[in-house]
Write a protein that holds these residues in place. Structure first.
Motif, mmCIF file in Angstrom:
data_model
loop_
_atom_site.group_PDB
_atom_site.id
_atom_site.type_symbol
_atom_site.label_atom_id
_atom_site.label_comp_id
_atom_site.label_asym_id
_atom_site.label_seq_id
_atom_site.Cartn_x
_atom_site.Cartn_y
_atom_site.Cartn_z
ATOM 1 N N PHE A 1 0.372 -1.597 -0.111
ATOM 2 C CA PHE A 1 0.353 -0.069 0.287
ATOM 3 C C PHE A 1 0.750 1.482 -0.203
ATOM 4 C CE2 PHE A 1 0.295 -1.536 4.402
ATOM 5 C CZ PHE A 1 0.738 -0.370 4.694
ATOM 6 N N GLU A 2 2.233 0.920 0.204
ATOM 7 C CA GLU A 2 2.805 2.130 0.644
ATOM 8 C C GLU A 2 2.909 2.524 -0.606
ATOM 9 O OE1 GLU A 2 6.351 0.970 2.753
ATOM 10 O OE2 GLU A 2 5.533 1.958 4.847
ATOM 11 N N VAL A 3 3.251 1.619 -2.323
ATOM 12 C CA VAL A 3 3.450 2.879 -3.353
ATOM 13 C C VAL A 3 2.260 3.232 -4.301
ATOM 14 C CG1 VAL A 3 5.572 1.409 -3.539
ATOM 15 C CG2 VAL A 3 3.372 0.838 -4.801
ATOM 16 N N LEU A 4 1.106 2.645 -3.125
ATOM 17 C CA LEU A 4 -0.191 3.278 -4.302
ATOM 18 C C LEU A 4 -0.308 4.673 -4.142
ATOM 19 C CD1 LEU A 4 -2.095 0.209 -3.381
ATOM 20 C CD2 LEU A 4 -1.328 0.846 -5.405
ATOM 21 N N PRO A 5 -0.460 5.128 -5.056
ATOM 22 C CA PRO A 5 -1.492 6.952 -4.721
ATOM 23 C C PRO A 5 -1.925 7.287 -4.624
ATOM 24 C CG PRO A 5 -1.789 6.456 -7.051
ATOM 25 C CD PRO A 5 -1.145 5.282 -6.563
ATOM 26 N N ARG A 6 -2.237 8.277 -3.292
ATOM 27 C CA ARG A 6 -3.311 8.617 -1.720
ATOM 28 C C ARG A 6 -4.081 9.821 -2.506
ATOM 29 N NH1 ARG A 6 -2.421 5.913 2.494
ATOM 30 N NH2 ARG A 6 -0.942 4.336 3.018
ATOM 31 N N LYS A 7 -3.583 10.927 -3.191
ATOM 32 C CA LYS A 7 -4.000 12.105 -3.388
ATOM 33 C C LYS A 7 -3.976 12.049 -5.684
ATOM 34 C CE LYS A 7 -2.081 14.295 0.201
ATOM 35 N NZ LYS A 7 -1.464 15.879 0.653
ATOM 36 N N PRO A 8 -4.997 12.969 -5.546
ATOM 37 C CA PRO A 8 -6.502 13.078 -5.160
ATOM 38 C C PRO A 8 -6.726 12.043 -4.711
ATOM 39 C CG PRO A 8 -6.773 13.030 -7.550
ATOM 40 C CD PRO A 8 -5.514 12.630 -7.367
ATOM 41 N N LYS A 9 -7.083 11.021 -4.889
ATOM 42 C CA LYS A 9 -7.892 10.154 -4.655
ATOM 43 C C LYS A 9 -6.985 8.634 -4.024
ATOM 44 C CE LYS A 9 -12.510 10.876 -7.471
ATOM 45 N NZ LYS A 9 -13.104 10.414 -8.610
ATOM 46 N N ARG A 10 -7.407 8.316 -3.222
ATOM 47 C CA ARG A 10 -6.958 7.170 -2.622
ATOM 48 C C ARG A 10 -6.496 5.976 -3.381
ATOM 49 N NH1 ARG A 10 -5.984 5.219 3.774
ATOM 50 N NH2 ARG A 10 -4.601 3.502 3.491
ATOM 51 N N TYR A 11 -6.029 4.872 -3.749
ATOM 52 C CA TYR A 11 -5.785 3.125 -3.973
ATOM 53 C C TYR A 11 -5.523 2.470 -3.266
ATOM 54 C CZ TYR A 11 -5.918 5.264 -8.920
ATOM 55 O OH TYR A 11 -6.489 6.054 -10.468
ATOM 56 N N LYS A 12 -6.418 1.490 -3.274
ATOM 57 C CA LYS A 12 -6.372 0.499 -2.385
ATOM 58 C C LYS A 12 -5.463 -0.912 -3.154
ATOM 59 C CE LYS A 12 -9.873 2.251 0.409
ATOM 60 N NZ LYS A 12 -11.547 1.938 0.510
ATOM 61 N N GLU A 13 -5.066 -1.187 -2.998
ATOM 62 C CA GLU A 13 -4.245 -3.042 -2.984
ATOM 63 C C GLU A 13 -5.353 -4.005 -4.192
ATOM 64 O OE1 GLU A 13 -2.270 -6.896 -2.247
ATOM 65 O OE2 GLU A 13 -2.228 -5.376 -0.866
ATOM 66 N N LEU A 14 -5.748 -4.005 -5.099
ATOM 67 C CA LEU A 14 -6.341 -4.962 -5.408
ATOM 68 C C LEU A 14 -6.108 -6.219 -6.096
ATOM 69 C CD1 LEU A 14 -8.915 -5.872 -7.112
ATOM 70 C CD2 LEU A 14 -8.013 -5.027 -9.501
ATOM 71 N N THR A 15 -5.018 -6.604 -6.655
ATOM 72 C CA THR A 15 -3.961 -7.923 -6.400
ATOM 73 C C THR A 15 -2.620 -7.588 -6.606
ATOM 74 O OG1 THR A 15 -4.257 -9.728 -7.681
ATOM 75 C CG2 THR A 15 -4.535 -8.270 -8.704
ATOM 76 N N THR A 16 -1.696 -8.478 -6.633
ATOM 77 C CA THR A 16 -0.347 -8.214 -6.913
ATOM 78 C C THR A 16 -0.032 -9.638 -8.384
ATOM 79 O OG1 THR A 16 0.477 -9.040 -5.045
ATOM 80 C CG2 THR A 16 0.434 -7.205 -5.037
ATOM 81 N N PHE A 17 1.173 -9.150 -9.106
ATOM 82 C CA PHE A 17 1.758 -10.386 -9.880
ATOM 83 C C PHE A 17 3.046 -9.585 -10.259
ATOM 84 C CE2 PHE A 17 0.316 -6.282 -12.307
ATOM 85 C CZ PHE A 17 1.949 -7.026 -13.757
ATOM 86 N N SER A 18 3.327 -11.322 -10.538
ATOM 87 C CA SER A 18 5.244 -10.986 -11.353
ATOM 88 C C SER A 18 5.445 -11.065 -12.296
ATOM 89 C CB SER A 18 5.828 -12.146 -10.040
ATOM 90 O OG SER A 18 5.912 -11.881 -8.849
ATOM 91 N N PHE A 19 6.388 -10.368 -13.203
ATOM 92 C CA PHE A 19 6.989 -10.487 -14.852
ATOM 93 C C PHE A 19 8.108 -9.533 -14.330
ATOM 94 C CE2 PHE A 19 6.808 -7.909 -18.679
ATOM 95 C CZ PHE A 19 6.482 -8.405 -19.659
ATOM 96 N N SER A 20 8.545 -11.121 -15.642
ATOM 97 C CA SER A 20 10.094 -10.849 -15.845
ATOM 98 C C SER A 20 11.415 -10.072 -14.186
ATOM 99 C CB SER A 20 10.806 -9.794 -17.041
ATOM 100 O OG SER A 20 10.028 -9.773 -17.931
ATOM 101 N N GLY A 21 10.658 -11.314 -13.131
ATOM 102 C CA GLY A 21 11.910 -10.704 -12.066
ATOM 103 C C GLY A 21 11.057 -9.720 -11.095
#
Length: 336
Positions: A80-100
């Protein structure tokens, strides 16, 4: 003579239009106007049961529902620390891996995105199994055997039970201990430890809800398909038997083609109902897992976000409309 026929036709046509006027007026009052009101509200920030001034916000409700962002996830950061919070807060939907590298997908309303997926998966499997089992039951009940009338009455019992009542019944059946019938039954055969949490384990929630819906609604599908089967003349089957056609060939050359209109109606009804499923999700899993309709209820009653809830309603309507058109195109109902 032709002039008299034309005049008679015009009078009948005029009478038909006049008789349709009350129906059209009723539809405008009870369907078109409320739908238009919902569409308009979806473009505002209206608050349910609030005194705040309503403002026109355009497509903000729709964009917020579908807003997504993708960020690379450093190893020393929480998601959650890397998601933008302004002007609207983003929340985690899912995570995935690509090319390591590891990435995180964020959404303003991640539960809504999940609710779309939950609803589509629920609809696909529920309608598929209900149609399959309904087809089998209808074919059996349509044949001649002793007690056929009693069997037809008994098969409708699950469908006659109110959704909330059947959900409560299944809540006891799926209870996460040997008190629950299913856990007790499975433990008798050495499956599980008698403590399976069907309604709290994320991987078992949707299959459990699908199972409950299939149990309840298969009789409805069987009834609609049975009505279609009884419209097929027996003379066609007799002629096919004379020509040497077996049961399988009769099914694909007579039964299925003539049953397509009834099957299309059954599929449209069930898909429409499944896409707006509310009771099962609300009673059995609450806020653990949402359908589109239960998330709509949560936004309207829980958050009092009437504008946002109206936008969700419009999206549900559009999805249902798309599915209905797909069914009619696929089954060729418009050509019947």
């Amino acid at each position: 003579m032709s002039q008299i026929t034309n005049n008679l036709f015009k009078k009948e046509q005029s009478l038909a239009y006049k008789m349709l006027i009350p129906t059209i007026l009723i539809l405008l009052i009870v369907a078109v106007y409320p739908l238009g009101q919902v569409v308009y509200t979806s473009f505002t920030n209206r608050v349910f049961a609030g005194v705040e001034e309503t403002e026109f916000v355009g497509l903000d409700n729709y964009t917020s529902l579908f807003s997504l962002t993708i960020k690379e996830l450093p190893e020393d950061k929480y998601s959650f620390e890397v998601l933008p919070r302004k002007p609207k807060r983003y929340k985690e939907l899912t995570t995935f891996s690509f090319s390591g590298e590891k990435y995180i997908i964020g959404a303003i309303h991640p539960e809504f995105i999940k609710s779309i997926w939950n609803t589509i998966i629920f609809t696909f499997f529920a309608v598929f199994f209900e149609t399959l089992f309904g087809f089998i039951i209808a074919l059996v009940v349509n044949s001649k055997f002793v007690g056929r009338g009693v069997m037809r009455a008994i098969m409708l019992l699950p469908w006659a039970v109110i959704t909330v009542v059947s959900a409560r019944i299944w809540e006891w059946i799926l209870f996460p201990s040997r008190i629950g019938f299913l856990n007790m039954f499975l433990s008798k055969f050495g499956i599980g430890n008698g403590q399976i949490s069907f309604l709290t384990e994320s991987g078992l929630q949707l299959p459990s809800l699908i199972m409950v819906d299939v149990w309840k609604t298969t009789p409805f599908m069987a009834l609609l398909i049975l009505a279609g089967l009884q419209l097929i003349p027996n003379e066609l089957y007799e002629a096919a038997r004379v020509d040497g056609a077996g049961k399988i060939k009769q099914f694909f050359s007579i039964t299925f083609p003539l049953l397509k209109p009834s099957l299309a109606v059954a599929l449209i009804f069930r898909t429409l109902a499944s896409l707006r499923v509310f009771g099962l999700f609300q009673v059995l899993v609450g806020q653990q897992k949402y359908s589109m309709a239960s998330y709509n209820y949560y936004q309207l009653i829980g958050n009092r976000a009437m504008g946002l809830a109206s936008a969700i309603s419009v999206i549900i309507f559009i999805i249902i409309f798309i599915f209905a058109v797909m069914y009619m195109k696929t089954l060729g109902v418009e050509n019947e």
